[in-house]
Enzyme design. Sequence first.
Site, PDB file in Angstrom:
ATOM      1  N   HIS A  91      39.396  42.244  41.588  1.00 56.66           N
ATOM      2  CA  HIS A  91      39.006  41.602  40.326  1.00 56.66           C
ATOM      3  C   HIS A  91      38.580  42.654  39.310  1.00 56.66           C
ATOM      4  CE1 HIS A  91      35.686  39.554  37.859  1.00 56.66           C
ATOM      5  NE2 HIS A  91      36.853  39.189  37.341  1.00 56.66           N
ATOM      6  N   SER A  92      39.200  42.637  38.123  1.00 56.74           N
ATOM      7  CA  SER A  92      38.851  43.511  37.016  1.00 56.74           C
ATOM      8  C   SER A  92      39.045  44.979  37.435  1.00 56.74           C
ATOM      9  CB  SER A  92      37.417  43.217  36.564  1.00 56.74           C
ATOM     10  OG  SER A  92      37.133  43.806  35.335  1.00 56.74           O
TER      11      SER A  92
END
Length: 260
Positions: A91-92
């Site tokens: 994530h990210s």
Amino acid sequence: MSVEIALTPQNPTHAGLSGRLVCFPHAGGAAERFHDWISGFAPVLDVRAVTLPGRGRLMDQSPVESWPDLIESIVTRLQPLADRPFAIFGHSFGARLAYEVTRALADDEQAPNLLIVAGPAPQMAQRDRKISGLPRPAFLAEIEAINGTPPEVLANTDLMDRMLPALRADFALLETYEADRASKHSPLPCPILAVGSDNDPQVPFHSILGWRHRTRSRFECRLFAGDHFFPFTNPDFADTLFDYVDDALNEHTKDLHRAG
């Protein structure tokens, strides 16, 4: 340089599972971010989450600002977990790290059976504005502006004081990432599922769709309601992810059984 990487321990009830999911958190994040997944996906999937130096249980260690050192250390820890079909989720900032770790595993012919990414494609990841070296107030203002850290974390002064070195290190890694070189990487051998949200101005749809160039296998893209933290705030995301990963890894297991 030796870098310690912490992985959530395996639950004894996971011993007979057919699939495994390894998770990489956002900038400054730790394995605790995936606590609900680790407990909620049991006993069907063995979910592991990565904690890097400078956060979580490794808060007292110095964070790492070197891509090669970080990737090498993570790969060393993950290789024993490639003993069964497995997927990687990032994530990210964790999406970038998951991608680079997957590349390294693929070079050793241990690529995951599926890569899931919630973030911009690596060839589109160049940051024009450098923020990692800004003074504390300016750096925190930038972090808040890009919606890159949960509001409840930003509001906790003591926690932010402890997290700042890791946050700065992660953004320094993003700022030194060579997006132009990534555009020339050989496509990965594993399928990619790219996921995004309908309300995240930092990760526009075209930057998610760009992941299609990073695989020579199957590519899928799905959008969910929410903001930058939709993997943890959208009530439907975790179940959707679980079903997708479980189906993908079970299909791989069936293929292995047919081949045998």
